[in-house]
Write a protein that holds these residues in place. Structure first.
Motif, mmCIF file in Angstrom:
data_model
loop_
_atom_site.group_PDB
_atom_site.id
_atom_site.type_symbol
_atom_site.label_atom_id
_atom_site.label_comp_id
_atom_site.label_asym_id
_atom_site.label_seq_id
_atom_site.Cartn_x
_atom_site.Cartn_y
_atom_site.Cartn_z
ATOM 1 N N LYS A 29 -0.429 11.323 -4.519
ATOM 2 C CA LYS A 29 -0.192 9.808 -4.358
ATOM 3 C C LYS A 29 0.142 9.369 -5.954
ATOM 4 O O LYS A 29 -1.531 9.485 -6.401
ATOM 5 N N LEU A 46 0.341 6.128 -8.191
ATOM 6 C CA LEU A 46 0.240 4.431 -8.883
ATOM 7 C C LEU A 46 0.000 4.358 -10.666
ATOM 8 O O LEU A 46 -0.299 5.179 -11.130
ATOM 9 N N TYR A 68 3.500 4.674 -5.964
ATOM 10 C CA TYR A 68 3.530 3.048 -6.213
ATOM 11 C C TYR A 68 3.815 2.408 -7.641
ATOM 12 O O TYR A 68 3.015 3.235 -8.465
ATOM 13 N N THR A 126 2.269 -0.964 -9.473
ATOM 14 C CA THR A 126 0.971 -2.302 -9.490
ATOM 15 C C THR A 126 1.813 -3.151 -10.979
ATOM 16 O O THR A 126 1.670 -2.531 -12.337
ATOM 17 N N THR A 182 5.393 -2.313 -6.098
ATOM 18 C CA THR A 182 3.767 -2.872 -5.154
ATOM 19 C C THR A 182 3.394 -3.379 -4.830
ATOM 20 O O THR A 182 3.157 -4.030 -3.665
ATOM 21 N N GLU A 183 2.477 -4.228 -5.694
ATOM 22 C CA GLU A 183 2.361 -4.727 -6.116
ATOM 23 C C GLU A 183 1.632 -6.149 -7.019
ATOM 24 O O GLU A 183 2.071 -5.239 -7.981
#
Length: 211
Positions: free
Chosen positions: A96, A98, A119, A121, A140-141
């Motif tokens: 995964k 980020l 992901y 950010t 994603t954020e």
């Protein structure tokens, strides 16, 4: 064999954002296009604190750390043209991934990576809090450093409302300063009045004394 500029690779506990508290392997890439006054990783763009190594060697180092979550940070990762290749190889190996970005840049090739394990950010920075239009659909954020510049309109605006969701915005008090914690609480109340929620998360790794 593709090489990439690496400042450091290390294992720690994620101290920021929605992965906070989870064990994560970090890849810090070299270079940044901004110069934020409160930056705590200025060594990532001094032009000398890095080693140029192959992407395959980077992945071998990550494998040694034994975790399945990887955070790619900087500096600014989108300054590294080899970023898509690194991300693809990590995801193909079951990681995964980020990516932490300041939001001002985009790499078109990342659009080819259609994976639930990627992901992004986005942490927009003052004074403009600019977000690259092509990046918006992939965020994603949203994470905002709460400093003396940040205002409610920098968080809730026409661009961010296209992607914002409840519990989607993170407010991070700058350097964990008490006055910025108080400001974050006020901003959180203002955000609530617009119908959205946010999380206040300090830099937990600093509280724990971790890198």
């Amino acid at each position: 064999m593709t090489s990439i500029k690496i400042v450091e690779i290390f294992r720690t506990v994620e101290g920021e954002g929605k992965w906070v508290g989870l064990p994560v392997s970090f890849i810090r890439l070299e270079g940044c296009n901004l110069r934020c006054p409160w930056c705590d990783t200025s060594y990532s763009y001094d032009g000398k604190t890095f080693e140029e190594i192959s992407i395959d060697s980077v992945i071998k180092e990550i494998e040694k750390l034994g975790l399945k979550r990887v955070c790619i940070t900087g500096g600014e990762p989108f300054l590294t043209p080899q970023l898509p290749e690194l991300v693809k190889k990590l995801i193909n190996r079951g990681y995964k991934v980020l990516i932490e970005t300041n939001g001002t840049l985009w790499i078109k090739e990342l659009e080819d990576i259609k994976s639930k394990d990627l992901y992004i950010t986005c942490s927009p920075k003052p004074p403009a809090y600019f977000i690259h239009p092509e990046l918006l659909p992939f965020i994603t954020e949203l994470k905002y450093v709460v400093d003396e510049y940040l205002k409610i309109e920098d968080i809730i605006n026409e661009k961010t409302l296209r992607i914002i969701k409840n519990d989607f915005v993170v407010l991070q008090p700058e350097s964990n300063r008490p006055e910025m914690v108080r400001k974050a609480l006020k901003l959180q109340e203002e955000i609530l009045k617009t119908g959205y929620e946010s999380r206040i998360i300090p830099q937990c790794h600093k509280i724990l004394g971790l890198p």
